[in-house]
Design a protein around this motif. Structure first.
Motif, PDB file in Angstrom:
ATOM      1  N   PRO A 604      55.217  42.223  67.688  1.00 37.19           N
ATOM      2  CA  PRO A 604      56.047  41.478  68.643  1.00 37.19           C
ATOM      3  C   PRO A 604      57.448  41.201  68.121  1.00 37.19           C
ATOM      4  CG  PRO A 604      54.491  40.011  67.577  1.00 37.19           C
ATOM      5  CD  PRO A 604      54.148  41.398  67.118  1.00 37.19           C
ATOM      6  N   TYR A 605      57.692  41.528  66.842  1.00 37.76           N
ATOM      7  CA  TYR A 605      59.004  41.278  66.247  1.00 37.76           C
ATOM      8  C   TYR A 605      59.876  42.530  66.196  1.00 37.76           C
ATOM      9  CZ  TYR A 605      56.625  37.064  64.649  1.00 37.76           C
ATOM     10  OH  TYR A 605      55.924  35.887  64.602  1.00 37.76           O
ATOM     11  N   GLU A 606      59.333  43.655  66.641  1.00 40.94           N
ATOM     12  CA  GLU A 606      60.051  44.914  66.592  1.00 40.94           C
ATOM     13  C   GLU A 606      60.248  45.472  68.004  1.00 40.94           C
ATOM     14  OE1 GLU A 606      61.351  46.153  63.893  1.00 40.94           O
ATOM     15  OE2 GLU A 606      60.491  44.610  62.592  1.00 40.94           O
ATOM     16  N   PRO A 607      61.212  46.397  68.180  1.00 43.43           N
ATOM     17  CA  PRO A 607      61.388  47.015  69.501  1.00 43.43           C
ATOM     18  C   PRO A 607      60.150  47.798  69.901  1.00 43.43           C
ATOM     19  CG  PRO A 607      63.275  47.460  68.064  1.00 43.43           C
ATOM     20  CD  PRO A 607      62.212  46.862  67.202  1.00 43.43           C
ATOM     21  N   VAL A 608      59.891  47.839  71.223  1.00 42.88           N
ATOM     22  CA  VAL A 608      58.772  48.625  71.737  1.00 42.88           C
ATOM     23  C   VAL A 608      59.065  50.105  71.508  1.00 42.88           C
ATOM     24  CG1 VAL A 608      57.482  49.289  73.803  1.00 42.88           C
ATOM     25  CG2 VAL A 608      58.151  46.901  73.451  1.00 42.88           C
ATOM     26  N   LYS A 609      58.067  50.828  71.009  1.00 46.44           N
ATOM     27  CA  LYS A 609      58.267  52.244  70.732  1.00 46.44           C
ATOM     28  C   LYS A 609      58.162  53.063  72.012  1.00 46.44           C
ATOM     29  CE  LYS A 609      56.955  55.934  67.563  1.00 46.44           C
ATOM     30  NZ  LYS A 609      56.151  56.324  66.396  1.00 46.44           N
ATOM     31  N   GLN A 610      58.932  54.151  72.085  1.00 46.62           N
ATOM     32  CA  GLN A 610      58.856  55.073  73.219  1.00 46.62           C
ATOM     33  C   GLN A 610      57.437  55.646  73.311  1.00 46.62           C
ATOM     34  OE1 GLN A 610      61.167  55.157  70.814  1.00 46.62           O
ATOM     35  NE2 GLN A 610      61.090  57.090  69.661  1.00 46.62           N
ATOM     36  N   THR A 611      56.832  55.527  74.490  1.00 48.69           N
ATOM     37  CA  THR A 611      55.404  55.824  74.645  1.00 48.69           C
ATOM     38  C   THR A 611      55.134  56.691  75.870  1.00 48.69           C
ATOM     39  OG1 THR A 611      54.914  53.656  73.676  1.00 48.69           O
ATOM     40  CG2 THR A 611      53.098  54.809  74.763  1.00 48.69           C
ATOM     41  N   PHE A 612      54.227  57.678  75.701  1.00 53.41           N
ATOM     42  CA  PHE A 612      53.715  58.505  76.797  1.00 53.41           C
ATOM     43  C   PHE A 612      52.247  58.131  77.046  1.00 53.41           C
ATOM     44  CE2 PHE A 612      56.634  62.296  75.526  1.00 53.41           C
ATOM     45  CZ  PHE A 612      57.708  61.675  76.149  1.00 53.41           C
ATOM     46  N   PHE A 613      51.902  57.967  78.315  1.00 57.32           N
ATOM     47  CA  PHE A 613      50.499  57.803  78.717  1.00 57.32           C
ATOM     48  C   PHE A 613      50.113  59.029  79.539  1.00 57.32           C
ATOM     49  CE2 PHE A 613      52.255  53.583  78.132  1.00 57.32           C
ATOM     50  CZ  PHE A 613      51.265  52.901  77.449  1.00 57.32           C
ATOM     51  N   PHE A 614      49.033  59.686  79.157  1.00 58.27           N
ATOM     52  CA  PHE A 614      48.614  60.890  79.862  1.00 58.27           C
ATOM     53  C   PHE A 614      47.102  60.870  80.066  1.00 58.27           C
ATOM     54  CE2 PHE A 614      48.407  61.677  75.365  1.00 58.27           C
ATOM     55  CZ  PHE A 614      47.226  62.386  75.187  1.00 58.27           C
ATOM     56  N   LEU A 615      46.637  61.612  81.054  1.00 51.10           N
ATOM     57  CA  LEU A 615      45.197  61.673  81.329  1.00 51.10           C
ATOM     58  C   LEU A 615      44.503  62.513  80.275  1.00 51.10           C
ATOM     59  CD1 LEU A 615      44.970  62.080  85.211  1.00 51.10           C
ATOM     60  CD2 LEU A 615      44.769  60.002  83.846  1.00 51.10           C
ATOM     61  N   ASP A 616      43.380  61.994  79.792  1.00 54.85           N
ATOM     62  CA  ASP A 616      42.603  62.688  78.767  1.00 54.85           C
ATOM     63  C   ASP A 616      41.150  62.716  79.232  1.00 54.85           C
ATOM     64  OD1 ASP A 616      41.426  63.722  76.520  1.00 54.85           O
ATOM     65  OD2 ASP A 616      42.377  62.329  75.114  1.00 54.85           O
ATOM     66  N   LYS A 617      40.577  63.892  79.270  1.00 49.03           N
ATOM     67  CA  LYS A 617      39.175  64.003  79.690  1.00 49.03           C
ATOM     68  C   LYS A 617      38.223  63.463  78.633  1.00 49.03           C
ATOM     69  CE  LYS A 617      39.931  68.147  82.533  1.00 49.03           C
ATOM     70  NZ  LYS A 617      39.562  69.583  82.722  1.00 49.03           N
ATOM     71  N   ASP A 618      38.719  63.316  77.424  1.00 41.83           N
ATOM     72  CA  ASP A 618      37.837  62.909  76.332  1.00 41.83           C
ATOM     73  C   ASP A 618      38.477  61.819  75.470  1.00 41.83           C
ATOM     74  OD1 ASP A 618      35.422  63.109  74.940  1.00 41.83           O
ATOM     75  OD2 ASP A 618      36.313  64.423  73.441  1.00 41.83           O
ATOM     76  N   PRO A 619      38.880  60.670  76.094  1.00 40.31           N
ATOM     77  CA  PRO A 619      39.571  59.635  75.315  1.00 40.31           C
ATOM     78  C   PRO A 619      38.615  58.693  74.603  1.00 40.31           C
ATOM     79  CG  PRO A 619      39.460  58.975  77.592  1.00 40.31           C
ATOM     80  CD  PRO A 619      38.733  60.296  77.494  1.00 40.31           C
ATOM     81  N   GLN A 620      37.692  59.252  73.838  1.00 41.10           N
ATOM     82  CA  GLN A 620      36.725  58.413  73.140  1.00 41.10           C
ATOM     83  C   GLN A 620      37.452  57.533  72.126  1.00 41.10           C
ATOM     84  OE1 GLN A 620      33.120  60.425  71.773  1.00 41.10           O
ATOM     85  NE2 GLN A 620      33.850  62.259  72.797  1.00 41.10           N
ATOM     86  N   GLY A 621      37.253  56.279  72.211  1.00 41.26           N
ATOM     87  CA  GLY A 621      37.900  55.363  71.280  1.00 41.26           C
ATOM     88  C   GLY A 621      37.745  53.938  71.730  1.00 41.26           C
TER      89      GLY A 621
END
Length: 798
Positions: A604-621
């Protein structure tokens, strides 16, 4: 002579009870603070010294240059560790590849627990010189083995011998217990590790790991090493500096080579206190807090000593005749000095005893705030030696000025009655009061700024809704393999309104990638994006906020190549209207379908990082769940647990609330703030004790003046004002001194945060008003008591 000194010192101590209480109480608190800080500093500087080869152990780091800025990291590729083992063993005794310390399910029959552990190469127990309680350090040579900490072994097997018993890791791999080691202390980097499992077993768990074993650009692991007896860390660092760069270039990874990786060794003796790097240079770390609290401890003890000196010199007139008579009958000045030092040391002796009691009473609380497991070092001779030396020095410092000052009185003047202390005699006392409150006000201002910085970061927009958001990190594929049925049953239960899978939790990013292209990308520009694979309902579940475009939908088949980006990504790629833009990676095009507000997933003390959100058929986690707000959290969790047990019976139901995990990001700063406020309150308490004593003395000294003024018509308010104004002036002077000092240090502290608050004028105003109010409250008791006294009694002798 010594017996006589002690007898007179004791009589003076008992005769002046209020004076003695203030001195003993002030010194006790000051010494207790110094002891607590001393224990804390000892714990910090002895970090990792539990390991026998502490001075020879290193971790392999690398610097990478990203658009002119050098970043340092511990994440390393597997082939780097393998290459060091193959070609550089003349410089190392051991080189060990390790996973990160992560949660795994450990099962023994019906018992199943989620525990933290590492997969490591077989030499890790020797490198750490683990203290084996059962088995040997060679226990990880068998691929199907595991070594347990003492506490985990007791949890799993109770009092039974765990050797050669079988367990399951993550409900999949059967392993045999080949060793039990002593729990590593809290002040070690590996304190949370409850088991070690073989690296070869880890490499066999997933097919992609075999490919990673040859990829120099995949930075996902740790490498630890122990230097050979005659090797020097700096010289070895210079030798292996370009090892990754040469091999990654030879592998044809141009992008990886463009980051100019430079490998170096970071010694274990710097891991804890010197862990921060800026632009590739070690800039310090927790050592700043060691210095800060060390200085605070010295100043708080000094405040207590100042009280003693102030009160002793203030009462000098009452002991002037005693000094005169002693000198007249033959006492030497050295004897008088010895007498006064003995009184000082007697007070310090009492204070030392009471300070140990205070330390014992407050240590559990202090440990909780500091996240430590410190104990009083009763069996350590250095504790007692330092304690006694510490007390002796404190006594000498506290008694030095009174002893030298009082013993210098001229007997003729004293006994004739012509001795006057004079107005200048009060100047040293006033200087000491100013010094006291300068320290106290500085601590007050510093504490306010620390908590304001924490609150400033807490109030930062996070871009999603934390309320009722729960996530579960999956250690097996059970839930993923039955995800649709699992989700449907959750929704039907009424406990959940949305759920989704993702490759990272909402409070962290587990994957970063480079090598993206887009329209208008400057030639030679290096890119680095956080990437999160998700299922279509992720946005609805977390409640992200759109600025443009739309969310993922199963109604659009083209969304399989769609991507949602955040504001930071749009800014990084210089897209004013990013929706519809094409982003390419590995020759595959993705089209931007939506732009969301920045989601605060990392610091919360640093700038937000550039981020991509994409569809994943297997996002196990990670499985993220939004609890139904119409149902109590307890009831909802009970229903979720039952459904989880149905689809993953061999896994414990471990969940985390997003708001609690987010709050943990402030633990370090909150801890510093609480400790600083604790020390500030004690410093104020000691200073107030001194003010109270001084106010008592002044009221006694001016009792006849007050009586005359009252007879002549002075009101209680006038007399209160008369006795209080001098102290208020001293506190104002203290504030004038403390303000620039605190601003200088706290401004420098704030520079360590990219996202930081400003130091506002009202902080100093509140601190000044608070200090004045505290002063008035402290001195008012004696001032009003003196003002209300019957003047007849004070003037009767006239």
């Amino acid at each position: 002579m010594l017996k006589n000194y002690l007898k007179i010192a004791w009589r003076n101590l008992v005769k002046n009870k209020v004076h003695s209480f203030i001195n003993v109480a002030g010194l006790s608190v000051g010494m207790a603070v110094a002891m607590l800080i001393g224990l804390w500093i000892w714990d910090e500087v002895s970090f990792n010294k539990y390991f026998k080869n502490y001075d020879r152990i290193v971790q392999v780091w690398q610097n990478q240059t990203f658009n002119g800025v050098v970043g340092s990291q511990t994440a390393m590729p597997i082939p780097l560790g393998l290459k060091l083992r193959e070609s550089y063993m003349s410089d190392f005794k051991y080189v060990v590849l390790s996973t990160w310390t992560m949660e795994h399910i450990i099962t023994n029959g019906d018992k199943k627990f989620t525990k933290l552990g590492n997969y490591v190469q077989p030499e890790m127990p020797d490198l750490l010189t683990l203290k084996m309680l059962k088995g040997t350090r060679a226990g990880l040579k068998d691929m199907s083995s595991i070594m347990l900490s003492e506490s985990l072994a007791k949890t799993l097997f109770g009092g039974a011998d765990p050797l050669n018993k079988t367990l399951k890791i993550d409900n999949q791999w059967v392993v045999k217990v080949t060793g039990v080691y002593e729990d590593m202390p809290n002040n070690t980097e590996f304190r949370e590790v409850t088991f070690f499992a073989p690296w070869d077993l880890y490499m066999s768990t997933m097919p992609w790991l075999k490919r990673a074993a040859t990829r120099w650009g995949n930075n996902s692991w740790q490498v630890f090493a122990q230097l050979a007896p005659n090797a020097n860390a700096d010289k070895v660092s210079a030798k292996i500096k370009d090892l990754k760069l040469k091999n990654i270039a030879a592998q044809g990874d141009k992008l990886g080579a463009d980051f100019k990786p430079a490998v170096f060794l970071h010694p274990m003796n710097k891991w804890h206190l010197y862990s921060e790097f800026k632009n590739g240079v070690n800039t310090g770390g927790a050592i700043q807090f060691v210095w800060m609290f060390g200085i605070i401890g010295v100043f708080v003890l000094l405040l207590a000593c100042i009280n003693f000196m102030n009160l002793s010199t203030a009462r000098s007139e009452k002991r002037a005749k005693e000094v005169g008579i002693r000198k007249a009958i033959g006492s030497q000045r050295i004897q008088l000095i010895g007498q006064f030092f003995m009184e000082s040391l007697l007070i310090v002796a009492f204070a030392f005893v009471f300070s140990i009691v205070l330390v014992m009473l407050t240590l559990p609380w202090f440990n909780g705030v500091a996240d430590k497991k410190m104990v009083v070092l009763w069996n350590n001779p250095w504790f007692w030696i330092l304690g006694l030396v510490f007390s002796l020095i404190s006594g000498l410092i506290a008694g030095s000025y009174p002893a030298l000052y009082l013993s210098s009185f001229k007997p003729i003047k004293v006994l004739k009655g012509t001795f006057k202390v004079g107005r200048l005699a009060a100047i040293p006392r006033k200087v000491l009061v100013v010094l006291q409150f300068s320290v106290s006000v500085t601590l007050i201002i510093g504490t306010i700024i620390v908590f304001r910085q924490i609150q400033f970061a807490k109030n930062r927009p996070i871009g999603y809704s934390r309320e009722g958001l729960v996530y579960m990190v999956q250690k097996t594929s059970d839930i993923h393999n039955h995800y649709v049925a699992f989700k449907d049953e959750l929704i039907k239960s009424g406990a959940v309104i949305e759920t989704a899978e993702s490759g990272s939790p909402v409070t962290g990013v587990w994957s970063n990638n480079s090598g993206f292209d887009w329209r208008g990308k400057p030639p030679g520009m290096l890119d680095d994006f956080a990437t999160v694979g998700i299922t279509p309902d992720f946005g609805k579940t977390v409640g992200w906020q759109f600025k443009d475009g739309r969310d993922f939908s199963t109604a659009f088949l083209t969304d399989s190549t769609g991507v949602v980006i955040n504001e930071a990504a749009a800014k990084f790629m210089n897209f004013k209207n990013p929706v519809g833009e094409i982003i390419t990676t590995d020759g595959k095009p993705y089209h931007v379908i939506g732009l969301i507000k920045d989601m605060l997933m990392s610091s919360p003390y640093e700038p937000v990082k550039q981020t991509f959100f994409f569809l994943d058929k297997d996002p196990q986690g990670v499985v993220t769940i939004r609890i139904n707000p119409k149902m109590s959290t307890r009831d909802a969790l009970e229903k979720i647990a039952a459904i989880h047990q149905k689809y993953s019976p061999a896994s414990p139901f471990d969940y985390k609330f997003a708001d609690e995990e987010y709050a943990k990001k402030f633990d370090g700063e909150t801890r510093i703030g609480k400790l600083a406020s604790f020390f500030a309150m004690l410093a104020i308490f000691i200073s107030c004790l001194g003010l109270f004593g001084m106010a008592t003395f002044m009221a006694e000294q001016r009792v006849k003046e007050i009586g005359v003024r009252k007879v002549l018509g002075a009101s209680v308010f006038n007399l209160w004002q008369l006795l209080s104004v001098d102290f208020v002036v001293l506190v104002i002077i203290s504030f004038i001194i403390a303000s620039p000092v605190s601003y200088y240090f706290m401004h420098g502290w704030l520079q360590g945060y990219t996202y930081r608050s400003q130091i506002s004028w009202w902080i100093f105003g509140v601190s000044a008003v608070g200090a004045i109010i505290i002063t008035l409250v402290t001195v008012s008791f004696q001032a009003i008591k003196a003002a209300l006294a019957n003047p007849v009694k004070s003037l009767r002798s006239e």
